[in-house]
Design an enzyme around this catalytic site. Structure first.
Site, PDB file in Angstrom:
ATOM      1  N   HIS A 113      59.332  65.271  44.637  1.00  0.00           N
ATOM      2  CA  HIS A 113      58.536  65.920  45.681  1.00  0.00           C
ATOM      3  C   HIS A 113      57.454  66.771  45.028  1.00  0.00           C
ATOM      4  O   HIS A 113      57.731  67.442  44.039  1.00  0.00           O
ATOM      5  CB  HIS A 113      59.420  66.820  46.546  1.00  0.00           C
ATOM      6  CG  HIS A 113      58.619  67.636  47.511  1.00  0.00           C
ATOM      7  ND1 HIS A 113      58.083  67.096  48.660  1.00  0.00           N
ATOM      8  CD2 HIS A 113      58.231  68.942  47.476  1.00  0.00           C
ATOM      9  CE1 HIS A 113      57.419  68.033  49.293  1.00  0.00           C
ATOM     10  NE2 HIS A 113      57.474  69.164  48.608  1.00  0.00           N
TER      11      HIS A 113
ATOM     12  N   THR B  31      35.695  38.637  31.283  1.00  0.00           N
ATOM     13  CA  THR B  31      35.288  39.260  32.546  1.00  0.00           C
ATOM     14  C   THR B  31      35.851  40.665  32.720  1.00  0.00           C
ATOM     15  O   THR B  31      35.114  41.613  33.005  1.00  0.00           O
ATOM     16  CB  THR B  31      35.768  38.382  33.727  1.00  0.00           C
ATOM     17  OG1 THR B  31      35.354  37.041  33.505  1.00  0.00           O
ATOM     18  CG2 THR B  31      35.202  38.883  35.044  1.00  0.00           C
TER      19      THR B  31
ATOM     20  N   GLU C 146      34.812  32.165  21.118  1.00  0.00           N
ATOM     21  CA  GLU C 146      34.188  32.931  22.210  1.00  0.00           C
ATOM     22  C   GLU C 146      32.683  32.665  22.190  1.00  0.00           C
ATOM     23  O   GLU C 146      32.040  32.778  21.160  1.00  0.00           O
ATOM     24  CB  GLU C 146      34.475  34.427  22.059  1.00  0.00           C
ATOM     25  CG  GLU C 146      33.774  35.324  23.078  1.00  0.00           C
ATOM     26  CD  GLU C 146      34.010  34.919  24.539  1.00  0.00           C
ATOM     27  OE1 GLU C 146      35.174  34.858  24.962  1.00  0.00           O
ATOM     28  OE2 GLU C 146      33.007  34.631  25.234  1.00  0.00           O
TER      29      GLU C 146
HETATM   30  C1  LIG Z   1      33.829  42.600  39.691  1.00  0.00           C
HETATM   31  C2  LIG Z   1      35.227  42.196  39.335  1.00  0.00           C
HETATM   32  C3  LIG Z   1      36.235  43.134  39.364  1.00  0.00           C
HETATM   33  C4  LIG Z   1      37.529  42.773  39.032  1.00  0.00           C
HETATM   34  N1  LIG Z   1      38.512  43.719  39.101  1.00  0.00           N
HETATM   35  C5  LIG Z   1      39.783  43.379  38.816  1.00  0.00           C
HETATM   36  C6  LIG Z   1      40.805  44.352  38.858  1.00  0.00           C
HETATM   37  O1  LIG Z   1      40.576  45.529  39.156  1.00  0.00           O
HETATM   38  N2  LIG Z   1      42.065  43.967  38.540  1.00  0.00           N
HETATM   39  C7  LIG Z   1      42.372  42.682  38.188  1.00  0.00           C
HETATM   40  O2  LIG Z   1      43.530  42.392  37.908  1.00  0.00           O
HETATM   41  N3  LIG Z   1      41.406  41.738  38.135  1.00  0.00           N
HETATM   42  C8  LIG Z   1      40.128  42.049  38.435  1.00  0.00           C
HETATM   43  N4  LIG Z   1      39.148  41.094  38.355  1.00  0.00           N
HETATM   44  C9  LIG Z   1      39.503  39.740  37.900  1.00  0.00           C
HETATM   45  C10 LIG Z   1      39.656  39.699  36.374  1.00  0.00           C
HETATM   46  O3  LIG Z   1      38.494  40.199  35.765  1.00  0.00           O
HETATM   47  C11 LIG Z   1      39.972  38.292  35.858  1.00  0.00           C
HETATM   48  O4  LIG Z   1      40.999  37.751  36.636  1.00  0.00           O
HETATM   49  C12 LIG Z   1      40.399  38.390  34.409  1.00  0.00           C
HETATM   50  O5  LIG Z   1      39.298  38.776  33.613  1.00  0.00           O
HETATM   51  C13 LIG Z   1      41.061  37.155  33.860  1.00  0.00           C
HETATM   52  O6  LIG Z   1      40.164  36.340  33.280  1.00  0.00           O
HETATM   53  P1  LIG Z   1      40.555  35.178  32.264  1.00  0.00           P
HETATM   54  O7  LIG Z   1      41.576  35.588  31.278  1.00  0.00           O
HETATM   55  O8  LIG Z   1      40.851  33.989  33.074  1.00  0.00           O
HETATM   56  O9  LIG Z   1      39.163  34.929  31.522  1.00  0.00           O
HETATM   57  P2  LIG Z   1      37.843  35.777  31.417  1.00  0.00           P
HETATM   58  O10 LIG Z   1      38.137  37.208  31.311  1.00  0.00           O
HETATM   59  O11 LIG Z   1      36.916  35.331  32.474  1.00  0.00           O
HETATM   60  O12 LIG Z   1      37.309  35.316  29.991  1.00  0.00           O
HETATM   61  C14 LIG Z   1      36.951  34.004  29.702  1.00  0.00           C
HETATM   62  C15 LIG Z   1      36.175  33.999  28.403  1.00  0.00           C
HETATM   63  O13 LIG Z   1      35.975  32.650  27.997  1.00  0.00           O
HETATM   64  C16 LIG Z   1      34.664  32.535  27.463  1.00  0.00           C
HETATM   65  N5  LIG Z   1      34.264  31.121  27.574  1.00  0.00           N
HETATM   66  C17 LIG Z   1      34.074  30.428  28.709  1.00  0.00           C
HETATM   67  N6  LIG Z   1      33.762  29.139  28.423  1.00  0.00           N
HETATM   68  C18 LIG Z   1      33.747  29.043  27.077  1.00  0.00           C
HETATM   69  C19 LIG Z   1      33.490  27.986  26.184  1.00  0.00           C
HETATM   70  N7  LIG Z   1      33.219  26.741  26.623  1.00  0.00           N
HETATM   71  N8  LIG Z   1      33.536  28.230  24.859  1.00  0.00           N
HETATM   72  C20 LIG Z   1      33.831  29.475  24.397  1.00  0.00           C
HETATM   73  N9  LIG Z   1      34.086  30.515  25.193  1.00  0.00           N
HETATM   74  C21 LIG Z   1      34.062  30.299  26.531  1.00  0.00           C
HETATM   75  C22 LIG Z   1      33.841  33.476  28.321  1.00  0.00           C
HETATM   76  O14 LIG Z   1      32.656  33.856  27.654  1.00  0.00           O
HETATM   77  C23 LIG Z   1      34.810  34.630  28.520  1.00  0.00           C
HETATM   78  O15 LIG Z   1      34.640  35.613  27.526  1.00  0.00           O
HETATM   79  C24 LIG Z   1      37.826  41.441  38.653  1.00  0.00           C
HETATM   80  C25 LIG Z   1      36.811  40.487  38.605  1.00  0.00           C
HETATM   81  C26 LIG Z   1      35.521  40.861  38.942  1.00  0.00           C
HETATM   82  C27 LIG Z   1      34.450  39.810  38.888  1.00  0.00           C
END
Ligand SMILES: Cc1cc2nc3c(=O)[nH]c(=O)nc-3n(C[C@H](O)[C@H](O)[C@H](O)COP(=O)(O)OP(=O)(O)OC[C@H]3O[C@@H](n4cnc5c(N)ncnc54)[C@H](O)[C@@H]3O)c2cc1C
Length: 459
Positions: free
Chosen positions: A441, A41, A34
């Protein structure tokens, strides 16, 4: 010198940590990397903090409506943004710590902090150290897109990430982008007390939804005093003293908006440009999304991509489902596939929109014979009792098979009630199962049988 593992997982988003735990429990030596905050996110800048803020905004909104419910609030309802932020930090921080602690507490798991970059299809470099494994899983997620609008680098702007540091009330927040992220921030900041303007270049908000859904959401937001500029493309940004001027290409309304703060909510970009994918030979599409097959393997055998970076979903639940597919297939000889899942998500405005399956537009395009019914929330007794009657329930079913094709529940509890229909869709059962079920209900869900009794040929 390189360290060898059975599996390397890049990123601690919504798939990586669970996959790590499952592999480690199966006795595999796993490294998880990480570069920033544990939990990615959803935990730090997405779902968890935003839904915590939405809850504060909802509480303020209900307090302002106190007279309707029979209570008085002494003086204006004012939001203390420092305390709102502190509450959000506490909730999100708890999840962030929990992800880190659980990973560090796992047997067979090595946690590495730093930026990972492929050196070959079997090796990854982090902090000048080479890690090697026959199986590598990419869960790097995405970030807010920053479009090349003239002036964007001079005008200070916010994204969903920097919004998390805001502990003051913007006087006038202009939001570029009228889709899911933009609308949630718009309503919450309006309820906190800001003036809010949404700029959307398309003809309507949440353009992927049916027109009646977009229109109803627009009316809900406008009723709360949010200004909406649709068919308005942002073409320039400029800093003017303490304000930001947003230049628009539009047929209606003034060609410039002046706000105190600007939020860009115009989509996401996968974190794949700095991963050295070319060194591993992993293919992406033109937008940088990693190409995967139905079981989430990339074009390079031994490398999988999960979560937002594969372009097959943009939600926490799709990323988590990716983890389940990969883990079951690799550890339990499963045959799970991405194409087996049914589209579902929610928009967490108030009232929320719960969605599953096809939209009306998709059903129409498919050409299949369908039946549909729509029921206003103003005739759902639970909604009336709660004083939350905005929105509607609509459901479509296949005329021949009687299976549910899709539904939208815009209304109080819509994000929860939608699961009644979703689970029946997964069971591939006819809608009559729901129609004949006895529900509690008074709930919103108890009206689903009533709605289904009103099915008519799809218009
Ligand atoms: C404002 C907002 C609200 C949202 N609300 C919702 C919701 O209510 N419900 C819902 O289902 N989804 C929601 N989403 C979407 C949801 O957050 C993402 O779909 C979810 O986090 C899935 O992400 P992921 O597992 O692909 O990776 P992420 O959660 O994006 O994590 C990826 C991780 O990889 C790390 N990383 C990246 N590149 C590297 C690298 N080269 N080396 C080491 N580490 C790295 C990053 O630092 C990060 O910690 C929302 C998104 C946003 C922006």
């Amino acid at each position: 010198m390189s360290r060898h593992f059975d599996a390397i997982i890049i990123g601690t988003g919504q798939a990586g940590p669970s996959l790590t735990a499952r592999f480690a429990a199966a006795g595999m030596a796993v490294a998880i990397i990480e570069r920033h905050k544990f939990g990615g996110t959803c935990v730090n800048t997405g779902c968890i903090p935003t839904k915590t803020l939405v809850a504060s905004a909802y509480a303020a909104h209900v307090a302002r409506r106190g007279a309707e419910y029979g209570f008085a609030v002494n003086g204006d309802v004012r939001v203390d943004m420092k305390r709102v932020k502190a509450r959000k930090d506490e909730v999100a921080g708890r999840s962030n710590r929990s992800v880190e602690e659980s990973l560090r507490g796992l047997r067979n798991c090595t946690v590495v902090q730093g930026h990972a970059r492929f050196q070959s299809s079997r090796t990854v470099v982090v902090n000048d150290e080479v890690l090697q494994a026959d199986k590598i899983f990419i869960n790097v997620g995405g970030r807010a897109s920053v479009p090349p609008i003239p002036g964007v680098n001079e005008a200070s702007f916010l994204t969903n990430s920097s919004m998390m540091d805001v502990d003051f009330l913007p006087e006038h927040l202009v939001i570029i982008g009228g889709s899911y992220v933009g609308l949630e921030f718009a309503q919450m900041y309006r309820r906190f007390g800001s003036e809010v303007t949404i700029v959307e270049m398309g003809p309507r908000l949440i353009g992927r939804e049916d027109e009646d859904v977009s229109q109803a959401v627009r009316e809900i937001l406008e009723t709360e005093g949010i200004q909406i500029r649709s068919n308005a493309k942002c073409i320039s940004l400029a800093k003017r003293d303490s304000r930001i001027a947003v230049g628009l290409n539009c047929d209606e309304g003034p060609p410039e908006i002046s706000g105190t703060h600007l939020l860009l909510a115009v989509g996401r970009t996968p974190n794949t440009n700095d991963l050295g994918l070319d060194q591993a030979g992993v293919a992406t599409d033109q937008r940088g999304y990693i190409l995967v097959d139905d079981q989430l393997q990339t074009n390079v055998p031994g490398i999988w991509a999960l979560g937002d970076c594969n372009g097959r979903g943009a939600f926490t639940h799709t990323s988590y489902n990716d983890y389940e597919i990969v883990a079951d297939n690799l550890l339990d000889a499963g045959q799970r596939r991405v194409s087996d899942r049914i589209q579902t998500y929610a928009l967490f405005t108030d009232p929320p929109l719960g969605r599953c399956g096809m939209t009306d537009a998709e059903i129409r395009k498919s050409g299949r014979a369908a039946l549909a019914a729509k029921h206003p929330m103003s005739r759902v007794s639970r909604a009336v009792e709660k004083g939350e009657t905005q929105g509607f329930i609509k459901i479509s079913v296949d005329k021949e098979t009687k299976q549910i094709l899709g539904a939208a529940i815009l209304g109080t509890g819509g994000d929860e009630v939608i699961h009644v229909l979703l689970d029946v869709m997964y069971a591939k059962a006819p809608y009559t199962v729901v129609q004949r079920a006895m529900h509690i209900h008074p709930t919103v869900a108890e009206f689903l049988p009533t709605v289904l009794s009103k099915l008519e040929p799809f218009a």
